[in-house]
Design a protein around this motif. Structure first.
Motif, mmCIF file in Angstrom:
data_model
loop_
_atom_site.group_PDB
_atom_site.id
_atom_site.type_symbol
_atom_site.label_atom_id
_atom_site.label_comp_id
_atom_site.label_asym_id
_atom_site.label_seq_id
_atom_site.Cartn_x
_atom_site.Cartn_y
_atom_site.Cartn_z
ATOM 1 N N HIS A 157 52.426 42.106 54.792
ATOM 2 C CA HIS A 157 53.755 42.746 54.433
ATOM 3 C C HIS A 157 53.658 44.173 55.561
ATOM 4 O O HIS A 157 52.845 44.025 56.370
ATOM 5 C CB HIS A 157 53.689 43.372 53.280
ATOM 6 N N GLU A 158 54.654 44.618 55.694
ATOM 7 C CA GLU A 158 55.028 45.495 56.471
ATOM 8 C C GLU A 158 53.882 46.783 56.536
ATOM 9 O O GLU A 158 53.450 47.510 57.519
ATOM 10 C CB GLU A 158 56.429 46.337 56.655
ATOM 11 N N ASP A 159 53.631 46.861 55.324
ATOM 12 C CA ASP A 159 52.796 48.360 54.888
ATOM 13 C C ASP A 159 51.224 47.941 54.076
ATOM 14 O O ASP A 159 50.840 48.765 53.686
ATOM 15 C CB ASP A 159 53.632 49.222 54.025
ATOM 16 N N ARG A 160 51.107 46.700 53.928
ATOM 17 C CA ARG A 160 49.792 46.102 53.337
ATOM 18 C C ARG A 160 49.542 44.827 53.443
ATOM 19 O O ARG A 160 50.406 43.822 53.945
ATOM 20 C CB ARG A 160 50.047 46.602 51.825
ATOM 21 N N ILE A 161 48.498 44.406 53.016
ATOM 22 C CA ILE A 161 47.952 42.885 52.963
ATOM 23 C C ILE A 161 47.819 42.560 51.494
ATOM 24 O O ILE A 161 46.973 43.221 50.915
ATOM 25 C CB ILE A 161 46.906 42.797 53.947
ATOM 26 N N THR A 162 48.348 41.506 51.164
ATOM 27 C CA THR A 162 48.063 41.035 49.648
ATOM 28 C C THR A 162 46.918 39.938 50.040
ATOM 29 O O THR A 162 47.390 39.142 50.739
ATOM 30 C CB THR A 162 49.029 40.484 48.821
ATOM 31 N N VAL A 163 45.868 39.852 49.152
ATOM 32 C CA VAL A 163 45.050 38.491 49.325
ATOM 33 C C VAL A 163 44.737 38.117 48.130
ATOM 34 O O VAL A 163 44.648 38.623 47.040
ATOM 35 C CB VAL A 163 43.452 39.189 49.522
ATOM 36 N N LEU A 164 45.152 36.620 47.953
ATOM 37 C CA LEU A 164 45.294 35.879 46.752
ATOM 38 C C LEU A 164 44.084 34.805 46.779
ATOM 39 O O LEU A 164 43.912 34.281 47.919
ATOM 40 C CB LEU A 164 46.568 35.287 46.728
ATOM 41 N N ASN A 165 43.435 34.777 45.487
ATOM 42 C CA ASN A 165 42.452 33.641 45.552
ATOM 43 C C ASN A 165 42.421 33.395 44.059
ATOM 44 O O ASN A 165 42.495 33.917 43.158
ATOM 45 C CB ASN A 165 40.945 34.642 45.876
ATOM 46 N N ASN A 166 42.102 32.064 44.093
ATOM 47 C CA ASN A 166 42.144 31.191 42.595
ATOM 48 C C ASN A 166 40.884 31.202 41.878
ATOM 49 O O ASN A 166 40.704 30.462 41.542
ATOM 50 C CB ASN A 166 43.086 29.984 42.763
ATOM 51 N N GLU A 167 40.073 32.201 42.130
ATOM 52 C CA GLU A 167 38.658 32.074 41.607
ATOM 53 C C GLU A 167 38.791 32.417 40.032
ATOM 54 O O GLU A 167 39.689 32.984 39.416
ATOM 55 C CB GLU A 167 37.945 33.188 42.320
ATOM 56 N N VAL A 168 37.459 32.321 39.359
ATOM 57 C CA VAL A 168 37.691 32.684 37.980
ATOM 58 C C VAL A 168 37.709 34.098 37.795
ATOM 59 O O VAL A 168 38.756 34.219 36.714
ATOM 60 C CB VAL A 168 36.220 32.349 37.428
ATOM 61 N N GLY A 169 37.312 34.978 38.574
ATOM 62 C CA GLY A 169 37.539 36.439 38.364
ATOM 63 C C GLY A 169 36.136 36.997 38.401
ATOM 64 O O GLY A 169 35.074 36.456 38.109
ATOM 65 N N PHE A 170 36.241 38.514 38.530
ATOM 66 C CA PHE A 170 35.092 39.350 38.394
ATOM 67 C C PHE A 170 34.611 39.638 37.061
ATOM 68 O O PHE A 170 35.410 39.837 36.265
ATOM 69 C CB PHE A 170 35.283 40.610 39.412
ATOM 70 N N SER A 171 33.335 39.588 37.007
ATOM 71 C CA SER A 171 32.690 40.111 35.665
ATOM 72 C C SER A 171 32.416 41.496 35.858
ATOM 73 O O SER A 171 32.351 41.948 37.044
ATOM 74 C CB SER A 171 31.287 39.240 35.457
#
Length: 110
Positions: free
Chosen positions: A53-67
């Motif tokens: 994005h112009e002012d940020r980076i979005t990181v997407l990952n389809n992991e289970v998630g953090f515990s």
């Protein structure tokens, strides 16, 4: 004495992370490494996407998630949840701190 020791450890961690990961771009490698180390649901093909994005980076990952243990480890040093498990890239518990270095701190709401 506790406040002095906490301040000393904070300075040591800051200095260590700056010297080990002095390039601002290192956080990208850490995010890729983290995605490789993640757990994924059965049958899911792992994906990692960086959206610029112009002012940020979005990181997407389809992991289970953090515990909770994973989150605590990310905010600590030498407490990696991967330290005693083979097959993971990261294990020292300091590399992800490079991600924290590039974030912008929001001002406290008044």
């Amino acid at each position: 004495m506790v406040l002095v020791q906490n301040a000393r450890m904070g300075r040591a961690l800051s200095r260590l992370s700056q010297e080990l990961y002095s390039r601002d771009s290192h956080f990208v490698l850490e995010l890729v490494q983290n995605a490789d180390d993640n757990s994924y649901p059965p049958g899911v093909i792992p994906t990692l996407e960086f959206v610029l994005h112009e002012d940020r980076i979005t990181v997407l990952n389809n992991e289970v998630g953090f515990s909770e243990a994973n989150l605590r480890a990310l905010c600590d040093v030498g407490r990696s949840t991967k330290a005693n498990v083979s097959g993971y890239i990261g294990q020292k518990g300091i590399g992800f701190k490079s991600v924290f270095r590039v974030r912008e701190v929001e001002p406290e709401p008044r």
